[in-house]
Design an enzyme around this catalytic site. Structure first.
Site, PDB file in Angstrom:
ATOM      1  N   GLY B  97     -23.557 -16.599   4.517  1.00 28.70           N
ATOM      2  CA  GLY B  97     -22.104 -16.464   4.575  1.00 28.70           C
ATOM      3  C   GLY B  97     -21.542 -17.182   3.367  1.00 28.70           C
ATOM      4  N   SER B 129     -29.797 -16.542   2.392  1.00 26.10           N
ATOM      5  CA  SER B 129     -28.624 -16.532   1.517  1.00 26.10           C
ATOM      6  C   SER B 129     -28.049 -17.952   1.398  1.00 26.10           C
ATOM      7  CB  SER B 129     -27.625 -15.505   2.062  1.00 26.10           C
ATOM      8  OG  SER B 129     -26.659 -15.200   1.102  1.00 26.10           O
ATOM      9  N   ALA B 130     -26.838 -18.219   1.844  1.00 27.56           N
ATOM     10  CA  ALA B 130     -26.278 -19.577   1.783  1.00 27.56           C
ATOM     11  C   ALA B 130     -27.227 -20.593   2.427  1.00 27.56           C
ATOM     12  CB  ALA B 130     -24.921 -19.624   2.468  1.00 27.56           C
ATOM     13  N   HIS B 166     -29.763 -13.124  -3.577  1.00 28.59           N
ATOM     14  CA  HIS B 166     -29.164 -11.816  -3.914  1.00 28.59           C
ATOM     15  C   HIS B 166     -29.231 -11.590  -5.426  1.00 28.59           C
ATOM     16  CE1 HIS B 166     -27.058 -11.351   0.059  1.00 28.59           C
ATOM     17  NE2 HIS B 166     -26.891 -12.648  -0.028  1.00 28.59           N
ATOM     18  N   GLU B 201     -32.975  -9.330  -3.500  1.00 29.45           N
ATOM     19  CA  GLU B 201     -32.883  -8.934  -2.096  1.00 29.45           C
ATOM     20  C   GLU B 201     -34.222  -8.356  -1.639  1.00 29.45           C
ATOM     21  OE1 GLU B 201     -29.315  -6.540  -1.541  1.00 29.45           O
ATOM     22  OE2 GLU B 201     -28.109  -8.364  -1.611  1.00 29.45           O
TER      23      GLU B 201
END
Lengths: 243, 243
Positions: B97, B129-130, B166, B201
């Site tokens: 997020g 991700s985060a 990403h 990704e």
């Protein structure tokens, strides 16, 4: 106040600072500016010889454009007393690059206050990309990587809304990261009272005599918490964003 | 340490958390994990009813995936004492997020230290991700918008290098903004001693028994100051990055 807030210096494949030249020239002429004070701190990747060399190259690139448009350029990084240089400037021009580095340096040198004070009293201010971002209340809608930690996210606060420069509608095909619109919506969730303007490439905002206008080749996208985004065409008076 | 650092939750057009499921399942089984403690603070845009409601929805989405994989899930946001929940956890799972919001909340609740301490002592840690970004020394190579100002850019420091999740090679056609590689090169200019890994990704990093591996469908791009970026294929041992 007298501001020219440009989304991006250069359209892909074009000559450096080509598209905004007529607007920059108008701005210089209308305000009888013969010399600008340039802030190069966002431009850090132009030389492998270090930051000073990178600033030199950046200032030189911008100098050659401003010369064509009839104005001299002095760069704050060449001065022993950058505050004094700002105090004596006819206009301030802030170039794009990395917003975090720009803000870090402006805060380190104590220049935020000096620029804010003079621009609020009428000193013409021009910026592109990161340079437009710092005209906002904070750097919170930059697209840049947070490569250095500034003292604070607060910036000049010349306008009461946030600009997202290089505004882009879609991700590259097949990429799963957040779109720009999703990112801006996240900003609005934690900053409900601040509007965000998505400023597409090839566009700029002009603030003059208390009026705000969108100029350029594309519409602008206004984001407000809890509302559908609005598209506003170039040439429109959008002074409501100033209140 | 025992880490699973995933670039992205979901490939464009696929079901939520689909591609990494076999890897998550392996991780759970190898470590005999029957319940994970979930950190939802990066997920703020899933409900218009406020942050708590957004965390609820996020935890529910992730719960249903982990249930299929054989593990229960408890979310830190439901606890009156999130520190204690971390102290008692069998594993920590940090969802993606907005990195700035995640870091802001972890710092506000004093959870950074507790997580760091336990994971360094062997508590299995998984993030995407985060959630992968915070395993690094700082948040400085996130792609996210700085929508909120954390106390510090410092994060867990479980690994000595930075991940750019990403990771993406090109900009959308015709867009003049910086490419990801240009952004990472800017990071290296002001952080010369820190390596950056561009994690595309569909890829993840696994740290186990002092070894680091790249797993997934694409190569990984390693950036180091003053050197040409290196591409490293999946399946390789890249433990040199840990030293």
């Amino acid at each position: 106040m007298n501001l020219l807030l440009i989304s991006n210096s250069t359209m892909a494949g074009e000559e450096y600072l080509l598209w905004p030249r007529p607007h920059i020239q108008n701005f210089l002429q209308e305000n009888s500016i013969t010399e600008v004070c340039f802030v190069p701190y966002a431009g850090i990747s132009l030389s492998s010889e270090g930051l000073e060399a990178s600033y030199d190259i950046y200032a030189e690139k911008v100098t050659s454009v401003f010369k064509m448009l009839g104005a001299k350029l002095v760069s704050v990084h060449t001065s022993d007393d950058p505050k004094q240089m700002i105090r004596e400037a006819q206009a301030v021009v802030v170039g794009g690059g990395n917003t975090f580095h720009l803000v870090f340096q402006l805060q380190s040198f104590g220049l935020m206050e000096v620029i804010r004070e003079r621009v609020k009293k009428g000193l013409p201010f021009m910026g592109w990309s990161a340079g437009s971002n710092i005209a906002c209340p904070s750097l919170m809608t930059t697209n840049d990587m947070p490569i250095i930690e500034p003292i604070s996210f607060k910036t000049l606060g010349l306008i009461p809304f946030q600009i997202n420069p290089h505004y882009l509608d879609a991700n590259p095909t097949g990429h799963g990261g957040e779109t720009r619109e999703q990112r801006i919506n996240e900003f609005l969730i934690v900053n409900k009272n601040t509007k965000v303007v998505g400023l597409r490439e090839g566009c700029l905002l002009s603030v003059k005599d208390g009026k705000l206008k969108i100029i350029g080749s594309k519409s602008l996208r206004v984001f407000e918490y809890g509302q559908e985004p609005k598209e506003i065409d170039p040439g429109q008076d959008i002074s409501f964003l100033l209140h």
